[in-house]
Write a protein that holds these residues in place. Sequence first.
Motif, PDB file in Angstrom:
ATOM      1  N   VAL A   1      15.488 -56.333  40.004  1.00 58.24           N
ATOM      2  CA  VAL A   1      16.440 -55.225  39.903  1.00 58.24           C
ATOM      3  C   VAL A   1      15.738 -54.038  39.258  1.00 58.24           C
ATOM      4  O   VAL A   1      14.745 -54.195  38.542  1.00 58.24           O
TER       5      VAL A   1
ATOM      6  N   THR B   1      17.718 -56.010  33.312  1.00 60.49           N
ATOM      7  CA  THR B   1      16.410 -55.948  33.965  1.00 60.49           C
ATOM      8  C   THR B   1      15.519 -57.094  33.516  1.00 60.49           C
ATOM      9  O   THR B   1      14.889 -57.783  34.343  1.00 60.49           O
TER      10      THR B   1
ATOM     11  N   TYR C   1      12.307 -50.992  34.202  1.00 60.37           N
ATOM     12  CA  TYR C   1      11.645 -51.685  35.302  1.00 60.37           C
ATOM     13  C   TYR C   1      10.151 -51.821  35.026  1.00 60.37           C
ATOM     14  O   TYR C   1       9.566 -52.903  35.185  1.00 60.37           O
TER      15      TYR C   1
ATOM     16  N   MET D   1      16.045 -50.110  47.377  1.00 57.26           N
ATOM     17  CA  MET D   1      15.728 -49.774  45.989  1.00 57.26           C
ATOM     18  C   MET D   1      14.954 -48.463  45.915  1.00 57.26           C
ATOM     19  O   MET D   1      15.194 -47.621  45.043  1.00 57.26           O
TER      20      MET D   1
ATOM     21  N   ASP E   1      17.248 -45.500  46.417  1.00 56.08           N
ATOM     22  CA  ASP E   1      17.982 -45.160  45.195  1.00 56.08           C
ATOM     23  C   ASP E   1      17.107 -44.368  44.229  1.00 56.08           C
ATOM     24  O   ASP E   1      17.573 -43.419  43.593  1.00 56.08           O
TER      25      ASP E   1
END
Length: 221
Positions: free
Chosen positions: A78, A95, A139, A174, A177
Amino acid sequence: MPTAMITGASGGLGAALADALAPTHTLFLAGRPSERLDAVAERLGATTWPLDLADPDAIPAVVEPIVELDVLIHNAGVAYPGRVAETTVDQWRSTMAVNVIGAVALTLELLPALRAAGGHVVFINSGAGINASPGLASYSASKFALRGFADSLRADESSLRVTSVHPGRIATAMQEDLVAYEGREYDPGQYLSVQTVAQVTVDTVTAPPDAHIHEVIVRPR
């Protein structure tokens, strides 16, 4: 045929990895139950394994039937776009839970099966696991941690092959986004395709048995 488990296999890179490995491996497709995951499994004649990496306590019962496993590919992850000051503790917790703790928990449970096969563990990491990416604070930190776990696993489990794959930006939802967060127009042609990253990853899995590929870095041309 040898066996391979892929996490996050319902779409994107996970589905591309499944496509690339299907001709040579019996596939265990792991992920949260969904119609998308079922569709990939049905198309490839694979088995689904209902797995939520955010719930590590449930992992042992799910994978208990697996006594031998040749390949484990950690693909699920994620990302919450945001610079440090924009992030929340809940985002960091989520995360780390999926990208790190979930991967660690699954690996630990499958270690006996991997040892029995002299297996291969592949971590789909990121360029952000080598150089921190602006706007991807939690991340990037999780991918640095995942790289550290991979290095420790390689050092401590000499019977296994352990590879970290560090792709640049991939054309996925992803990525879309992240580009929206950056205020730019999304053009998938600017990024690596999921098929390219899948093929590079499979090349590490199918390398001759005397070769141990520790790390792969791949960037868009």
